[in-house]
Structure formats: C-alpha cells, structure tokens
Design a protein around this motif. Structure first.
Motif, PDB file in Angstrom:
ATOM      1  N   MET A 131       0.830  -1.214   0.000  1.00  0.00           N
ATOM      2  CA  MET A 131       0.000   0.000   0.000  1.00  0.00           C
ATOM      3  C   MET A 131       0.859   1.257   0.000  1.00  0.00           C
ATOM      4  O   MET A 131       0.513   2.251  -0.630  1.00  0.00           O
ATOM      5  CB  MET A 131      -0.951  -0.009   1.185  1.00  0.00           C
ATOM      6  CG  MET A 131      -2.077  -1.010   1.032  1.00  0.00           C
ATOM      7  SD  MET A 131      -3.264  -0.913   2.383  1.00  0.00           S
ATOM      8  CE  MET A 131      -4.086   0.634   1.993  1.00  0.00           C
ATOM      9  N   LEU A 132       1.990   1.207   0.710  1.00  0.00           N
ATOM     10  CA  LEU A 132       2.899   2.343   0.739  1.00  0.00           C
ATOM     11  C   LEU A 132       3.449   2.608  -0.663  1.00  0.00           C
ATOM     12  O   LEU A 132       3.538   3.757  -1.102  1.00  0.00           O
ATOM     13  CB  LEU A 132       4.036   2.082   1.733  1.00  0.00           C
ATOM     14  CG  LEU A 132       4.950   3.254   2.036  1.00  0.00           C
ATOM     15  CD1 LEU A 132       4.180   4.415   2.642  1.00  0.00           C
ATOM     16  CD2 LEU A 132       6.066   2.815   2.976  1.00  0.00           C
ATOM     17  N   ARG A 133       3.795   1.541  -1.397  1.00  0.00           N
ATOM     18  CA  ARG A 133       4.289   1.706  -2.776  1.00  0.00           C
ATOM     19  C   ARG A 133       3.192   2.280  -3.674  1.00  0.00           C
ATOM     20  O   ARG A 133       3.457   3.124  -4.525  1.00  0.00           O
ATOM     21  CB  ARG A 133       4.788   0.370  -3.332  1.00  0.00           C
ATOM     22  CG  ARG A 133       6.104  -0.074  -2.721  1.00  0.00           C
ATOM     23  CD  ARG A 133       6.731  -1.224  -3.489  1.00  0.00           C
ATOM     24  NE  ARG A 133       5.875  -2.398  -3.580  1.00  0.00           N
ATOM     25  CZ  ARG A 133       5.875  -3.407  -2.716  1.00  0.00           C
ATOM     26  NH1 ARG A 133       6.685  -3.381  -1.681  1.00  0.00           N
ATOM     27  NH2 ARG A 133       5.075  -4.437  -2.878  1.00  0.00           N
ATOM     28  N   ARG A 134       1.959   1.833  -3.484  1.00  0.00           N
ATOM     29  CA  ARG A 134       0.844   2.350  -4.290  1.00  0.00           C
ATOM     30  C   ARG A 134       0.586   3.826  -3.966  1.00  0.00           C
ATOM     31  O   ARG A 134       0.287   4.610  -4.862  1.00  0.00           O
ATOM     32  CB  ARG A 134      -0.405   1.518  -4.056  1.00  0.00           C
ATOM     33  CG  ARG A 134      -0.259   0.097  -4.617  1.00  0.00           C
ATOM     34  CD  ARG A 134      -1.509  -0.716  -4.502  1.00  0.00           C
ATOM     35  NE  ARG A 134      -2.472  -0.204  -5.482  1.00  0.00           N
ATOM     36  CZ  ARG A 134      -3.779  -0.220  -5.307  1.00  0.00           C
ATOM     37  NH1 ARG A 134      -4.316  -0.713  -4.212  1.00  0.00           N
ATOM     38  NH2 ARG A 134      -4.584   0.253  -6.239  1.00  0.00           N
ATOM     39  N   LEU A 135       0.712   4.197  -2.695  1.00  0.00           N
ATOM     40  CA  LEU A 135       0.557   5.596  -2.301  1.00  0.00           C
ATOM     41  C   LEU A 135       1.648   6.440  -2.953  1.00  0.00           C
ATOM     42  O   LEU A 135       1.380   7.510  -3.495  1.00  0.00           O
ATOM     43  CB  LEU A 135       0.612   5.724  -0.773  1.00  0.00           C
ATOM     44  CG  LEU A 135       0.440   7.122  -0.202  1.00  0.00           C
ATOM     45  CD1 LEU A 135      -0.981   7.641  -0.447  1.00  0.00           C
ATOM     46  CD2 LEU A 135       0.743   7.124   1.290  1.00  0.00           C
ATOM     47  N   ALA A 136       2.887   5.931  -2.911  1.00  0.00           N
ATOM     48  CA  ALA A 136       4.017   6.648  -3.501  1.00  0.00           C
ATOM     49  C   ALA A 136       3.832   6.831  -5.009  1.00  0.00           C
ATOM     50  O   ALA A 136       4.197   7.866  -5.565  1.00  0.00           O
ATOM     51  CB  ALA A 136       5.319   5.902  -3.222  1.00  0.00           C
ATOM     52  N   ALA A 137       3.250   5.835  -5.662  1.00  0.00           N
ATOM     53  CA  ALA A 137       3.057   5.889  -7.115  1.00  0.00           C
ATOM     54  C   ALA A 137       1.835   6.713  -7.507  1.00  0.00           C
ATOM     55  O   ALA A 137       1.582   6.914  -8.702  1.00  0.00           O
ATOM     56  CB  ALA A 137       2.922   4.470  -7.661  1.00  0.00           C
TER      57      ALA A 137
END
Length: 157
Positions: free
Chosen positions: A56-62
C-alpha cells in the motif's frame, strides 16, 4: 521556519507544535512516521501512527491511491479530507536522516504533490522532562498470566 533541504519541508520546533495543538488541534493532523512498536512505547498526544503494508505504501508513492483510502476509521478519514483543504499536516519520525523511500519521505512527497500544507518536526521526541507536556507515554503491559513463569504451591494437610 527553517527549511530542511533534503526533504524540502518547513521545519517546526516542539514549542511551535505545542502552541499549534493548543490553538487549533482540529485543523492539525500529526503523523508519527515511526514503526508501530516505537509508537506504542511513546508518541505525541493526538498523533496518528501511519503504519501500512509495504504494498500500500508503494501504491501511495506511485499515486495510485489517496492517503484517506489507507485509513479505516471514518472520523480520521474525515479529518484528513478536511485538513487536505484547510489544515496542516505535521510529520515526525525518530530523527534519523530522511530517506525518500521511507514512510516519512513518501508521505511528505505525496502530501506536497497533492498541494497540502505540510511541515516536519525539527527534532525527535524523547521521554525527557522537556517533552512530557506533549507526550503520551505507554508502558508495556505485563504478559498475560498464562505466559508468565509462575509456580503454584498447594498447601496440603
């Protein structure tokens, strides 16, 4: 307010934060970017721990998901939505160098991209006497009775 060149964020003092929380806490969201264990030991009153799965953190960053979509609590989700338009987000971590790929770095970058007012606490929070006024300190609870090594003595006779 001094600027942190690495993260390009206005830095605020503990005194500024205390005054801000006293004056308009509703328009301020304080985000603790440390791990959930550190948060459980001590954190600033009213702070929210931002601890989500790495995917989820990677999706937020993207930019694939919104910050509010990572929150389950309806009240907090409403506060985040409110503060995105009119409030201030204050980020803090353990005082270590800010890695752009850390929770702190990703949140900072994402909030700034979304045009949100965001500042960073200039120093880490400790449990010394100077920080007690803004800290909530949690003590680890004793382990449950079943986990303790105890001996029961039965008196006979």
């Amino acid at each position: 307010m001094p600027m942190d060149s690495e993260c390009e964020c206005d830095l605020v003092s503990k005194e500024w934060l205390l005054a801000k929380l006293r004056s308009d806490e509703r328009d301020t969201i304080l985000i603790d970017c440390r791990g959930s264990n550190e948060y459980a030991i001590s954190h600033i009153r009213s702070a929210v721990n931002f601890s989500i799965p790495s995917i989820m953190l990677r999706r937020l960053a993207a930019g694939k998901i919104e910050l509010a979509s990572t929150v389950q609590c309806k009240e907090l989700k409403a506060r985040i939505t409110h503060c995105c338009s009119r409030g201030t987000f204050v980020l803090y971590s353990d005082g270590a160098p800010r890695d752009p790929d850390s929770v702190h770095g990703i949140l900072l970058r994402r909030l700034k991209q979304d045009g949100v007012q965001v500042v960073c606490l200039e120093a880490s929070i400790s449990t010394d006497a100077n920080d007690v006024e803004i800290l909530t300190v949690h003590r680890a609870l004793e382990p449950p009775m079943a986990a303790r090594k105890t001996r029961l003595y039965v008196q006979t006779g």
